[in-house]
Design a protein around this motif. Structure first.
Motif, PDB file in Angstrom:
ATOM      1  N   SER A   1     -15.308  -5.667  -4.337  1.00  0.00           N
ATOM      2  CA  SER A   1     -14.854  -5.164  -3.197  1.00  0.00           C
ATOM      3  C   SER A   1     -14.118  -6.287  -2.629  1.00  0.00           C
ATOM      4  N   GLY A   2     -13.405  -5.843  -1.431  1.00  0.00           N
ATOM      5  CA  GLY A   2     -12.431  -6.517  -0.341  1.00  0.00           C
ATOM      6  C   GLY A   2     -10.763  -5.923  -0.498  1.00  0.00           C
ATOM      7  N   PRO A   3      -9.871  -6.449  -0.123  1.00  0.00           N
ATOM      8  CA  PRO A   3      -8.920  -5.893  -0.148  1.00  0.00           C
ATOM      9  C   PRO A   3      -8.415  -5.419  -0.965  1.00  0.00           C
ATOM     10  N   VAL A   4      -7.487  -3.773  -1.719  1.00  0.00           N
ATOM     11  CA  VAL A   4      -6.877  -4.472  -2.902  1.00  0.00           C
ATOM     12  C   VAL A   4      -5.483  -4.427  -2.805  1.00  0.00           C
ATOM     13  N   PRO A   5      -4.249  -4.240  -4.178  1.00  0.00           N
ATOM     14  CA  PRO A   5      -3.019  -5.169  -3.314  1.00  0.00           C
ATOM     15  C   PRO A   5      -2.750  -4.051  -2.684  1.00  0.00           C
ATOM     16  N   TRP A   6      -1.469  -5.345  -2.136  1.00  0.00           N
ATOM     17  CA  TRP A   6      -0.617  -4.732  -1.430  1.00  0.00           C
ATOM     18  C   TRP A   6       0.201  -2.967  -2.271  1.00  0.00           C
ATOM     19  N   GLY A   7       0.185  -1.741  -1.337  1.00  0.00           N
ATOM     20  CA  GLY A   7       1.179  -0.941  -1.950  1.00  0.00           C
ATOM     21  C   GLY A   7      -0.160   0.276  -2.429  1.00  0.00           C
ATOM     22  N   ILE A   8      -1.328  -0.259  -2.342  1.00  0.00           N
ATOM     23  CA  ILE A   8      -1.917  -0.026  -2.977  1.00  0.00           C
ATOM     24  C   ILE A   8      -3.789   1.307  -3.183  1.00  0.00           C
ATOM     25  N   GLU A   9      -3.159   2.474  -2.662  1.00  0.00           N
ATOM     26  CA  GLU A   9      -4.910   2.766  -1.877  1.00  0.00           C
ATOM     27  C   GLU A   9      -5.956   2.840  -2.545  1.00  0.00           C
ATOM     28  N   VAL A  10      -6.236   2.922  -1.528  1.00  0.00           N
ATOM     29  CA  VAL A  10      -8.110   2.534  -1.268  1.00  0.00           C
ATOM     30  C   VAL A  10      -8.845   3.549  -2.619  1.00  0.00           C
ATOM     31  N   PRO A  11      -9.648   3.037  -3.518  1.00  0.00           N
ATOM     32  CA  PRO A  11     -10.124   4.323  -4.430  1.00  0.00           C
ATOM     33  C   PRO A  11     -11.008   5.301  -3.919  1.00  0.00           C
ATOM     34  N   GLY A  12     -11.092   6.471  -4.514  1.00  0.00           N
ATOM     35  CA  GLY A  12     -11.522   7.334  -4.187  1.00  0.00           C
ATOM     36  C   GLY A  12     -11.222   8.694  -3.508  1.00  0.00           C
TER      37      GLY A  12
ATOM     38  N   TYR B   1     -13.806  -1.136  -0.770  1.00  0.00           N
ATOM     39  CA  TYR B   1     -12.775  -1.425  -0.350  1.00  0.00           C
ATOM     40  C   TYR B   1     -11.995  -1.364   0.562  1.00  0.00           C
ATOM     41  N   VAL B   2     -10.593  -2.206   1.073  1.00  0.00           N
ATOM     42  CA  VAL B   2     -10.527  -2.075   2.393  1.00  0.00           C
ATOM     43  C   VAL B   2      -8.511  -2.008   2.481  1.00  0.00           C
ATOM     44  N   ALA B   3      -7.830  -1.492   3.223  1.00  0.00           N
ATOM     45  CA  ALA B   3      -6.007  -1.796   1.819  1.00  0.00           C
ATOM     46  C   ALA B   3      -5.812  -2.810   2.507  1.00  0.00           C
ATOM     47  N   ALA B   4      -4.962  -3.717   2.105  1.00  0.00           N
ATOM     48  CA  ALA B   4      -4.132  -4.615   2.440  1.00  0.00           C
ATOM     49  C   ALA B   4      -3.589  -4.748   3.449  1.00  0.00           C
ATOM     50  N   PRO B   5      -3.722  -5.623   4.698  1.00  0.00           N
ATOM     51  CA  PRO B   5      -3.385  -5.996   6.220  1.00  0.00           C
ATOM     52  C   PRO B   5      -1.827  -5.446   6.435  1.00  0.00           C
ATOM     53  N   LYS B   6      -1.399  -6.365   5.186  1.00  0.00           N
ATOM     54  CA  LYS B   6       0.454  -6.722   5.244  1.00  0.00           C
ATOM     55  C   LYS B   6       0.852  -7.588   3.934  1.00  0.00           C
ATOM     56  N   GLU B   7       1.958  -6.946   3.283  1.00  0.00           N
ATOM     57  CA  GLU B   7       2.039  -7.910   2.548  1.00  0.00           C
ATOM     58  C   GLU B   7       3.022  -9.592   2.623  1.00  0.00           C
TER      59      GLU B   7
END
Length: 380
Positions: free
Chosen positions: A193-204, A227-233
């Motif tokens: 769980s948690g933020p996915v890598p920057w530039g990657i969409e949340v699975p689903g 999962y959540v989207a990464a806030p920023k790089e």
């Protein structure tokens, strides 16, 4: 294997070493001026220009024992001394912490952000020393110049090289066990769980395309993670928000840290024996590597009447004795045997370097704490 891995490995392990030493210096109530001197001397040696020049040359990663030799010398670059058991524990904590960080990097490129977190923290130790800050900033710029534009594939190779280096290490660390990020067998728990890598969409979501490359259908699916989207790089600049917390100081909150060998010691010893039994074809290359690398390290001899002191990474003598007894002999890097006198012509340079490492007489400490490691190049 990537030839660009060694600087990242050395700097990150060095950062972890400084975190641990800083915590132990505070825990043992070492006077502030002595503690600052220890950290400043180690950082000065670690970021020495000649040393950095050798470190950043493209080269394959060498054995754990060869690199351990460098850290033994680095840890004793000041008035502080560590005995064998404390040095073993220090190295175990360093390597397991970095292994955890590399495993959890969202993207292979984030290994660079982990390195920057270590450098940022190191700069915090030397705020009152502009000369040392300049050395660290120079190293930072070298990292940006060499690694800033590397393709994703090269970072994948660097991460793979690091994980290969750490793959046989399963030492249990109390902090990781208490935080439930490490199992009792010494293996780490990877989050789902948690933020996915920057530039990657949340699975689903599954997108389907036709032969012309046009999207024709979307199908959603349920996944078990949160999962959540990464806030920023994270920032790769000299100053900036790294976003990623891996590589920051986990000892900033004072709490005891213990290490334990995982699994039956006999099994571990047999596995290690199998891995070191064949003769090492890189022995000569490692000798040359150490000669070059240590030749760039300026080990400052203690000057003046100020005595040295012993730092212990264990809270009690009993804990230290138990750690020494439970550690398989094959996993204890007591000394590295380098016979520099057998061929004086070939090893003249290394003999000169070893001579520079001679330390003037220091007051001897209690034998119960063991001898320090200053003779490691001369014995085995």
């Amino acid at each position: 294997m990537s030839v660009r891995t060694l600087p990242l490995l050395f700097l990150n392990l060095g950062g972890e070493m400084l975190y641990i030493l800083d915590q132990r210096l505070r825990a043992q109530n070492i006077p502030g001026d002595k503690a600052r001197r220890v950290l400043n001397d180690i950082i000065s040696t670690m970021f020495n220009r000649k040393f950095m020049e050798e470190l950043f040359k493209p080269q394959e990663l060498y054995s754990k024992k060869a690199l351990r030799t460098v850290y033994d010398r680095l840890a004793h670059a000041s008035i502080m001394r560590l005995n064998q058991a404390s040095m073993d524990k220090l190295y175990d904590l360093m390597t397991m912490a970095l292994k955890y960080q590399v495993l959890l990097c969202p993207r292979p490129k984030d290994v660079l952000l982990v390195t920057f977190n270590h450098l940022d923290a190191i700069k915090g130790f030397i705020q009152d020393s502009p000369a040392l800050l300049h050395l660290v900033d120079e190293t930072f710029r070298q990292l940006l110049e060499i690694y800033g534009d590397l393709p994703a594939g090269e970072f994948h190779l660097i991460r793979q090289t690091l994980l290969t280096f750490f793959q046989d290490l399963h030492i249990r660390v109390s902090i990781f066990l208490k935080d439930r990020v490490q199992n009792s067998n010494g293996r780490f728990v990877l989050p789902v769980s948690g933020p996915v890598p920057w530039g990657i969409e949340v699975p689903g979501l599954i997108r389907m395309f036709n032969t012309k490359g046009e999207e024709v259908k979307r199908v959603k699916f349920q996944h078990s993670g949160n999962y959540v989207a990464a806030p920023k790089e994270g920032s790769f600049e000299l100053y900036g928000d790294r976003v990623l917390k891996l590589g920051t100081n986990m000892y900033s909150v004072n709490r005891p840290v213990e290490t334990h060998m995982s699994g039956p010691s006999n099994n571990l010893a047999s596995q290690t024996q199998q891995s070191i039994a064949p003769p090492n074809p890189l022995a000569k290359e490692e000798l040359n590597f150490l000669a070059r690398l240590m030749g760039g390290m300026e080990i400052k001899k203690p000057s003046g009447p100020e005595p040295g002191f012993q730092l212990n990474l264990f809270t009690t003598d009993e804990e230290e004795e138990q750690a020494a007894l439970s550690r398989p002999e094959e996993l204890s890097y007591e000394v590295v045997n380098i016979q520099a006198t057998q061929d004086q012509q070939r090893n003249k340079e290394l003999a000169r370097i070893m001579g520079e490492f001679e330390i003037i007489d220091q007051p001897r400490w209690s034998a119960s704490k063991g001898d320090d490691l200053l003779a490691m190049m001369d014995e085995l």
